[in-house]
Scaffold this motif. Structure first.
Motif, PDB file in Angstrom:
ATOM      1  N   LEU A  83       0.816  -1.214   0.000  1.00 56.33           N
ATOM      2  CA  LEU A  83       0.000   0.000   0.000  1.00 56.33           C
ATOM      3  C   LEU A  83       0.851   1.267   0.000  1.00 56.33           C
ATOM      4  CD1 LEU A  83      -2.721  -1.351   2.403  1.00 56.33           C
ATOM      5  CD2 LEU A  83      -2.946  -0.976  -0.063  1.00 56.33           C
ATOM      6  N   ILE A  84       2.000   1.228   0.651  1.00 56.19           N
ATOM      7  CA  ILE A  84       2.904   2.377   0.576  1.00 56.19           C
ATOM      8  C   ILE A  84       3.380   2.549  -0.865  1.00 56.19           C
ATOM      9  CG2 ILE A  84       5.142   3.296   1.304  1.00 56.19           C
ATOM     10  CD1 ILE A  84       2.924   3.525   3.425  1.00 56.19           C
ATOM     11  N   ALA A  85       3.692   1.443  -1.536  1.00 55.49           N
ATOM     12  CA  ALA A  85       4.088   1.513  -2.946  1.00 55.49           C
ATOM     13  C   ALA A  85       2.938   2.041  -3.802  1.00 55.49           C
ATOM     14  CB  ALA A  85       4.536   0.143  -3.441  1.00 55.49           C
ATOM     15  N   LEU A  86       1.700   1.647  -3.472  1.00 53.03           N
ATOM     16  CA  LEU A  86       0.539   2.165  -4.205  1.00 53.03           C
ATOM     17  C   LEU A  86       0.403   3.675  -3.999  1.00 53.03           C
ATOM     18  CD1 LEU A  86      -2.074   1.930  -5.829  1.00 53.03           C
ATOM     19  CD2 LEU A  86      -3.238   1.231  -3.716  1.00 53.03           C
ATOM     20  N   ILE A  87       0.542   4.134  -2.759  1.00 58.03           N
ATOM     21  CA  ILE A  87       0.466   5.571  -2.477  1.00 58.03           C
ATOM     22  C   ILE A  87       1.544   6.317  -3.257  1.00 58.03           C
ATOM     23  CG2 ILE A  87       0.724   7.319  -0.668  1.00 58.03           C
ATOM     24  CD1 ILE A  87      -0.479   5.207   1.291  1.00 58.03           C
ATOM     25  N   ASP A  88       2.749   5.756  -3.288  1.00 55.01           N
ATOM     26  CA  ASP A  88       3.830   6.366  -4.077  1.00 55.01           C
ATOM     27  C   ASP A  88       3.447   6.454  -5.546  1.00 55.01           C
ATOM     28  OD1 ASP A  88       5.433   6.670  -1.849  1.00 55.01           O
ATOM     29  OD2 ASP A  88       6.611   4.841  -2.223  1.00 55.01           O
ATOM     30  N   SER A  89       2.847   5.382  -6.069  1.00 56.51           N
ATOM     31  CA  SER A  89       2.482   5.359  -7.490  1.00 56.51           C
ATOM     32  C   SER A  89       1.414   6.382  -7.824  1.00 56.51           C
ATOM     33  CB  SER A  89       2.006   3.955  -7.887  1.00 56.51           C
ATOM     34  OG  SER A  89       0.667   3.727  -7.467  1.00 56.51           O
ATOM     35  N   LEU A  90       0.637   6.771  -6.824  1.00 52.60           N
ATOM     36  CA  LEU A  90      -0.404   7.790  -7.012  1.00 52.60           C
ATOM     37  C   LEU A  90       0.173   9.196  -6.943  1.00 52.60           C
ATOM     38  CD1 LEU A  90      -3.148   6.192  -4.710  1.00 52.60           C
ATOM     39  CD2 LEU A  90      -3.126   6.187  -7.214  1.00 52.60           C
ATOM     40  N   GLY A  91       1.454   9.298  -6.603  1.00 54.61           N
ATOM     41  CA  GLY A  91       2.095  10.599  -6.500  1.00 54.61           C
ATOM     42  C   GLY A  91       1.678  11.384  -5.276  1.00 54.61           C
ATOM     43  N   GLN A  92       1.348  10.669  -4.199  1.00 55.18           N
ATOM     44  CA  GLN A  92       0.825  11.304  -2.999  1.00 55.18           C
ATOM     45  C   GLN A  92       1.804  11.180  -1.843  1.00 55.18           C
ATOM     46  OE1 GLN A  92      -2.373  12.883  -3.074  1.00 55.18           O
ATOM     47  NE2 GLN A  92      -2.035  12.448  -5.244  1.00 55.18           N
ATOM     48  N   ASP A  93       1.963  12.273  -1.090  1.00 52.60           N
ATOM     49  CA  ASP A  93       2.719  12.208   0.162  1.00 52.60           C
ATOM     50  C   ASP A  93       1.859  11.637   1.279  1.00 52.60           C
ATOM     51  OD1 ASP A  93       5.068  13.315  -0.912  1.00 52.60           O
ATOM     52  OD2 ASP A  93       4.297  15.354  -0.645  1.00 52.60           O
ATOM     53  N   GLN A  94       0.577  12.045   1.294  1.00 51.89           N
ATOM     54  CA  GLN A  94      -0.355  11.594   2.313  1.00 51.89           C
ATOM     55  C   GLN A  94      -1.707  11.299   1.693  1.00 51.89           C
ATOM     56  OE1 GLN A  94      -0.435  14.702   5.399  1.00 51.89           O
ATOM     57  NE2 GLN A  94       0.589  13.237   6.745  1.00 51.89           N
ATOM     58  N   VAL A  95      -2.435  10.378   2.301  1.00 49.39           N
ATOM     59  CA  VAL A  95      -3.787  10.046   1.858  1.00 49.39           C
ATOM     60  C   VAL A  95      -4.691   9.884   3.083  1.00 49.39           C
ATOM     61  CG1 VAL A  95      -2.972   8.859  -0.220  1.00 49.39           C
ATOM     62  CG2 VAL A  95      -3.352   7.537   1.877  1.00 49.39           C
ATOM     63  N   PHE A  96      -5.977   9.982   2.858  1.00 47.87           N
ATOM     64  CA  PHE A  96      -6.949   9.532   3.844  1.00 47.87           C
ATOM     65  C   PHE A  96      -7.100   8.015   3.678  1.00 47.87           C
ATOM     66  CE2 PHE A  96      -8.351  13.929   2.979  1.00 47.87           C
ATOM     67  CZ  PHE A  96      -8.274  14.435   4.263  1.00 47.87           C
ATOM     68  N   VAL A  97      -7.307   7.305   4.787  1.00 47.14           N
ATOM     69  CA  VAL A  97      -7.478   5.855   4.729  1.00 47.14           C
ATOM     70  C   VAL A  97      -8.811   5.488   5.378  1.00 47.14           C
ATOM     71  CG1 VAL A  97      -6.549   3.608   5.426  1.00 47.14           C
ATOM     72  CG2 VAL A  97      -4.975   5.454   4.789  1.00 47.14           C
ATOM     73  N   VAL A  98      -9.529   4.565   4.728  1.00 45.54           N
ATOM     74  CA  VAL A  98     -10.772   4.021   5.264  1.00 45.54           C
ATOM     75  C   VAL A  98     -10.667   2.505   5.191  1.00 45.54           C
ATOM     76  CG1 VAL A  98     -13.287   3.933   5.076  1.00 45.54           C
ATOM     77  CG2 VAL A  98     -12.069   6.031   4.432  1.00 45.54           C
ATOM     78  N   GLY A  99     -10.838   1.814   6.318  1.00 40.55           N
ATOM     79  CA  GLY A  99     -10.692   0.368   6.338  1.00 40.55           C
ATOM     80  C   GLY A  99     -11.867  -0.333   6.986  1.00 40.55           C
ATOM     81  N   HIS A 100     -12.046  -1.593   6.607  1.00 38.43           N
ATOM     82  CA  HIS A 100     -13.097  -2.427   7.204  1.00 38.43           C
ATOM     83  C   HIS A 100     -12.586  -3.855   7.325  1.00 38.43           C
ATOM     84  CE1 HIS A 100     -16.509  -5.332   6.688  1.00 38.43           C
ATOM     85  NE2 HIS A 100     -16.933  -4.652   7.727  1.00 38.43           N
ATOM     86  N   ASP A 101     -12.893  -4.515   8.459  1.00 44.14           N
ATOM     87  CA  ASP A 101     -12.530  -5.912   8.660  1.00 44.14           C
ATOM     88  C   ASP A 101     -11.008  -6.050   8.535  1.00 44.14           C
ATOM     89  OD1 ASP A 101     -13.774  -8.786   8.863  1.00 44.14           O
ATOM     90  OD2 ASP A 101     -12.413  -8.941   7.166  1.00 44.14           O
ATOM     91  N   TRP A 102     -10.492  -6.956   7.702  1.00 42.23           N
ATOM     92  CA  TRP A 102      -9.042  -7.057   7.554  1.00 42.23           C
ATOM     93  C   TRP A 102      -8.450  -5.739   7.054  1.00 42.23           C
ATOM     94  CZ3 TRP A 102      -5.134  -9.456   9.344  1.00 42.23           C
ATOM     95  CH2 TRP A 102      -5.271 -10.760   9.837  1.00 42.23           C
ATOM     96  N   GLY A 103      -9.213  -5.026   6.239  1.00 42.41           N
ATOM     97  CA  GLY A 103      -8.735  -3.723   5.789  1.00 42.41           C
ATOM     98  C   GLY A 103      -8.551  -2.757   6.941  1.00 42.41           C
ATOM     99  N   ALA A 104      -9.402  -2.882   7.975  1.00 42.17           N
ATOM    100  CA  ALA A 104      -9.231  -2.050   9.169  1.00 42.17           C
ATOM    101  C   ALA A 104      -7.976  -2.445   9.920  1.00 42.17           C
ATOM    102  CB  ALA A 104     -10.460  -2.165  10.073  1.00 42.17           C
TER     103      ALA A 104
END
Length: 318
Positions: A83-104
């Protein structure tokens, strides 16, 4: 749904399927088991219409994302690395995160490992679980409390749970899990499995259509359940690897939402932990805890309008 775009991204040694829609600050949605990016369809459409870029991957092991064979490839470190690699690929320093179940669960650990990458977190259903090195290994502890037929215990042996799922049929598995509303522990009998067969009729609630079920079924028929089950099979390995984080706090702004019929909320000690101050000690920037009445585990699909509003009202403060 036509506006949602799909692409593959190379992250952390695997290929990850990502669904996204909208422009603006990124909101990263993390699904649970047995789910996919699709679990966030309502939230993605809502937030993208309000100036956000909604991004929902299939986590490693699920859907169109690669599924390494070994359960040792499913630790918090590897998934957070994806997910850090995904955030990097989006060109973002920071993101909002929303999780549920294992995602939480994964969202808590993103915040624990890399708080610099998270603006704020909205987590659903699963509270933060601080590291307790003096406890027994987690699965052994669960088996002592609930017995061998507790679902997490049944998931441990490679091939066994896959056999249970195969006998029931993929559609029955998806329907059984997504419609489970009993606040007690989920048990899988060694005699009857999930208590159904491919011909079992399960009445769907208003919030879940046959079309929804068919989408999940199409992906799990193709991929199988092993990738998702490997998250459970890595629990004890995670317990061992997390020892250096004993006593660590989650230091990002958090809103936590749970249904009062959620089996996770009704586990022994969880309500006391959430409401008696210990949760706030471990998550010092916890802004709000919302308990929704007469709502089960799959809260973002069961009550999409309410969850959409909760997410938007919180993240727009930042």
């Amino acid at each position: 749904m036509e506006g949602i775009k799909h692409r593959m991204v190379s992250v952390n040694g695997i290929n990850m399927h990502v669904a996204e829609i909208g422009e603006g600050p990124v909101v990263l949605f993390l699904h649970g088991f047995p789910e996919l990016w699709y679990s966030w369809r309502h939230q993605m459409l809502h937030l993208s219409a309000r100036g956000y870029r909604a991004v929902a991957p299939d986590l490693r092991g699920f859907g169109d994302t690669d599924a390494p064979a070994s359960s040792r490839s499913y630790t918090y470190f590897q998934i957070v690395g994806d997910l850090i690699a995904l955030i990097d690929s989006l060109g973002q320093d920071q993101v909002f995160v929303v999780g549920h179940d294992w995602g939480a669960m994964i969202a808590w650990y993103i915040c624990l490992f890399r708080p610099d990458r998270v603006k704020a977190l909205v987590n659903l259903s699963v509270e933060f679980k601080p590291q307790h090195p003096s406890r027994k290994l987690l699965v052994e502890n669960l088996r002592a409390v609930y017995g061998d037929e507790y679902y997490i215990c049944r998931f441990q042996e490679p091939g066994e749970a896959e056999g249970v799922c195969a006998r029931a049929g993929t559609a029955t598995v998806i329907k059984k899990f997504l419609t489970y509303r009993h606040p007690g522990p989920l048990m899988i009998s060694k005699e009857t499995g999930l208590g159904g067969s491919p011909n079992t009729t399960i009445n769907l609630p208003s919030w879940l259509s046959e079309e929804d079920v068919n989408y999940y079924v199409s992906k799990f028929d193709e991929k199988g359940f092993t990738g998702g089950l490997n998250y459970y099979r890595a629990l004890d390995l995670n317990w061992e690897l997390m020892a250096p984080w004993t006593g660590a706090q989650v230091k990002v702004p958090v809103k936590f939402i749970v249904g009062d019929l959620d089996l996770a909320y009704c586990m022994p000690g969880v309500k006391e932990y959430i409401h008696n101050g210990d949760f706030k000690k471990d998550v010092p920037f916890l802004h709000e805890v919302v308990v929704m009445e007469e709502v089960g585990h799959f809260i973002n699909q069961e009550k999409p309008a309410e969850i959409n509003k909760h997410i938007y009202d919180f993240i727009q403060k930042f």
